[in-house]
Scaffold this motif. Sequence first.
Motif, PDB file in Angstrom:
ATOM      1  N   PHE A   1       0.869  -1.180   0.000  1.00 53.80           N
ATOM      2  CA  PHE A   1       0.000   0.000   0.000  1.00 53.80           C
ATOM      3  C   PHE A   1       0.901   1.224   0.000  1.00 53.80           C
ATOM      4  CE2 PHE A   1      -1.783  -3.608   2.121  1.00 53.80           C
ATOM      5  CZ  PHE A   1      -3.032  -3.737   1.548  1.00 53.80           C
ATOM      6  N   PRO A   2       1.231   1.748  -1.188  1.00 52.38           N
ATOM      7  CA  PRO A   2       2.206   2.841  -1.239  1.00 52.38           C
ATOM      8  C   PRO A   2       1.658   4.123  -0.641  1.00 52.38           C
ATOM      9  CG  PRO A   2       1.282   2.446  -3.403  1.00 52.38           C
ATOM     10  CD  PRO A   2       0.736   1.378  -2.520  1.00 52.38           C
ATOM     11  N   LYS A   3       2.564   4.956  -0.140  1.00 58.36           N
ATOM     12  CA  LYS A   3       2.152   6.168   0.554  1.00 58.36           C
ATOM     13  C   LYS A   3       2.147   7.399  -0.346  1.00 58.36           C
ATOM     14  CE  LYS A   3       2.932   8.411   4.954  1.00 58.36           C
ATOM     15  NZ  LYS A   3       3.499   8.187   6.267  1.00 58.36           N
ATOM     16  N   HIS A   4       2.926   7.356  -1.423  1.00 59.65           N
ATOM     17  CA  HIS A   4       3.062   8.544  -2.275  1.00 59.65           C
ATOM     18  C   HIS A   4       1.689   9.013  -2.780  1.00 59.65           C
ATOM     19  CE1 HIS A   4       4.501  11.292  -5.304  1.00 59.65           C
ATOM     20  NE2 HIS A   4       5.745  11.081  -4.916  1.00 59.65           N
ATOM     21  N   SER A   5       1.391  10.307  -2.569  1.00 60.16           N
ATOM     22  CA  SER A   5       0.036  10.804  -2.842  1.00 60.16           C
ATOM     23  C   SER A   5      -0.335  10.689  -4.326  1.00 60.16           C
ATOM     24  CB  SER A   5      -0.088  12.248  -2.366  1.00 60.16           C
ATOM     25  OG  SER A   5       0.855  13.039  -3.044  1.00 60.16           O
ATOM     26  N   THR A   6       0.627  10.836  -5.224  1.00 58.58           N
ATOM     27  CA  THR A   6       0.335  10.748  -6.657  1.00 58.58           C
ATOM     28  C   THR A   6      -0.179   9.360  -7.025  1.00 58.58           C
ATOM     29  OG1 THR A   6       2.072  12.342  -7.108  1.00 58.58           O
ATOM     30  CG2 THR A   6       1.396  10.946  -8.949  1.00 58.58           C
ATOM     31  N   THR A   7       0.558   8.353  -6.586  1.00 52.64           N
ATOM     32  CA  THR A   7       0.171   6.988  -6.911  1.00 52.64           C
ATOM     33  C   THR A   7      -1.123   6.614  -6.190  1.00 52.64           C
ATOM     34  OG1 THR A   7       2.407   6.406  -7.500  1.00 52.64           O
ATOM     35  CG2 THR A   7       1.011   4.591  -6.803  1.00 52.64           C
ATOM     36  N   ARG A   8      -1.319   7.153  -5.004  1.00 48.28           N
ATOM     37  CA  ARG A   8      -2.589   6.900  -4.304  1.00 48.28           C
ATOM     38  C   ARG A   8      -3.770   7.532  -5.059  1.00 48.28           C
ATOM     39  NH1 ARG A   8      -2.992   4.712   0.439  1.00 48.28           N
ATOM     40  NH2 ARG A   8      -4.777   5.941   1.116  1.00 48.28           N
ATOM     41  N   SER A   9      -3.570   8.704  -5.626  1.00 47.66           N
ATOM     42  CA  SER A   9      -4.716   9.294  -6.328  1.00 47.66           C
ATOM     43  C   SER A   9      -5.028   8.531  -7.613  1.00 47.66           C
ATOM     44  CB  SER A   9      -4.526  10.797  -6.580  1.00 47.66           C
ATOM     45  OG  SER A   9      -3.256  11.052  -7.061  1.00 47.66           O
ATOM     46  N   ILE A  10      -4.025   7.876  -8.200  1.00 50.69           N
ATOM     47  CA  ILE A  10      -4.296   7.018  -9.362  1.00 50.69           C
ATOM     48  C   ILE A  10      -5.046   5.760  -8.901  1.00 50.69           C
ATOM     49  CG2 ILE A  10      -3.204   5.558 -11.131  1.00 50.69           C
ATOM     50  CD1 ILE A  10      -1.035   7.863 -11.265  1.00 50.69           C
ATOM     51  N   LEU A  11      -4.585   5.154  -7.817  1.00 57.47           N
ATOM     52  CA  LEU A  11      -5.241   3.943  -7.302  1.00 57.47           C
ATOM     53  C   LEU A  11      -6.707   4.213  -6.942  1.00 57.47           C
ATOM     54  CD1 LEU A  11      -2.352   2.462  -5.110  1.00 57.47           C
ATOM     55  CD2 LEU A  11      -3.433   1.328  -7.082  1.00 57.47           C
ATOM     56  N   LYS A  12      -6.993   5.436  -6.509  1.00 54.77           N
ATOM     57  CA  LYS A  12      -8.370   5.802  -6.144  1.00 54.77           C
ATOM     58  C   LYS A  12      -9.299   5.779  -7.349  1.00 54.77           C
ATOM     59  CE  LYS A  12      -7.539   8.660  -2.219  1.00 54.77           C
ATOM     60  NZ  LYS A  12      -7.035   9.968  -1.838  1.00 54.77           N
ATOM     61  N   LYS A  13      -8.744   6.011  -8.534  1.00 49.40           N
ATOM     62  CA  LYS A  13      -9.575   6.188  -9.723  1.00 49.40           C
ATOM     63  C   LYS A  13      -9.657   4.952 -10.617  1.00 49.40           C
ATOM     64  CE  LYS A  13     -10.165  10.997 -10.316  1.00 49.40           C
ATOM     65  NZ  LYS A  13      -9.565  11.628  -9.129  1.00 49.40           N
ATOM     66  N   ILE A  14      -9.045   3.860 -10.248  1.00 50.57           N
ATOM     67  CA  ILE A  14      -9.111   2.641 -11.070  1.00 50.57           C
ATOM     68  C   ILE A  14      -9.702   1.506 -10.238  1.00 50.57           C
ATOM     69  CG2 ILE A  14      -7.260   3.220 -12.713  1.00 50.57           C
ATOM     70  CD1 ILE A  14      -5.268   1.776 -10.958  1.00 50.57           C
TER      71      ILE A  14
END
Length: 315
Positions: free
Chosen positions: A123-136
């Motif tokens: 579960f990565p912490k970086h906000s950029t990758t988290r915002s991508i994970l939120k949308k897929i």
Amino acid sequence: MKNIYSNILSFNKKNLSKTINFLKKGKVVGLPTETVYGLAGNAYSKKAIKKIYSLKKRPKKNPLIVHYLRFQEADKDVILNTNFFKLYKRFCPGPITFVLKKRKKSKIQSSVTAKLNTVAIRFPKHSTTRSILKKINFPLAMPSANLSTGISPVSAKDVSEEFKKNIKIIINGGNSKIGIESTVVSLTGRPKILRPGIIGAEIINKFLKISTSKNISKIRSPGMLKRHYSPGIPILLNQKKAPKNCALITFGGKYKDRVNHFNLSKKSDLKEAASNLYKTFRKIKKQKLKKIYVVKIPNQGPGIPINDRLKRAAH
Ligand code: TXA
Ligand code: MG
């Protein structure tokens, strides 16, 4: 002509939707995480996984880590156990990867796990990758974005130099703060660390008992390969000085600034040293120095993963 870095995109609304469209089509992209940059693709897509292995020239028997937003999403694919939740609560999102049993109904491609019945999840912490994970609505298989056995990238430029025009999108998320790969812990039986990282056995031991038995030969983990993380230049460990045309990697305030000397942390901070390790390897490689000499690095805390990577790089 566009330069080799023209595939590096800044993180904004337009590029976010472009990235998501790419991922939905089974294409792969470079993404930032807090540990190192990753080469990301849909873990449920055969096409995406094939592309990841071929771009990295990665042996098929080396399984990939699958990245999720939260445990609720991972629950579809793996069996989450008590030990998992103990560590999840304390360290996630963050630089730790859990090896767990795969569910029979999971849609994860068998190539992701190298046909094993376990999956490594993070579960990565970086906000950029988290915002991508939120949308897929699929998880991301994401190995470090480097050619197999090479140095993991810690910036978007590193990724671009590694794959040149072979990938079309790398999202720029700044330098990876931690700078070395996540701790990999197996939780299918007695908890065991398969790859040391910034979250060490000492701290994990406060939440559950880590087995220190050396008998891990049966667990396939390329992080356990003897040669890995290599800059492609001979490396000599536990040195005090280096000859001309060679680099000396130092640590601590007693080393003064000198030509071809690279101090991982002048203030003897092992965490800072870890974050500078791969950056330093790349710098030395670019300067075309013949060999790398490395002083002794204390083998405690973040020094443990540093020495692990140095040993493998030197092999
Ligand atoms: O910090 C990280 O973990 C980065 C970022 C991008 O998330 N990713 C990364 O992935 O380092 P990679 O592919 O370079 O390393 C994955 C490690 C390997 O050592 C692999 O053997 C291990 O995870 N692994 C993956 N699936 C496994 C499994 N089912 N059982 C045991 N080890 C596994
Ligand atoms: Mg890797």
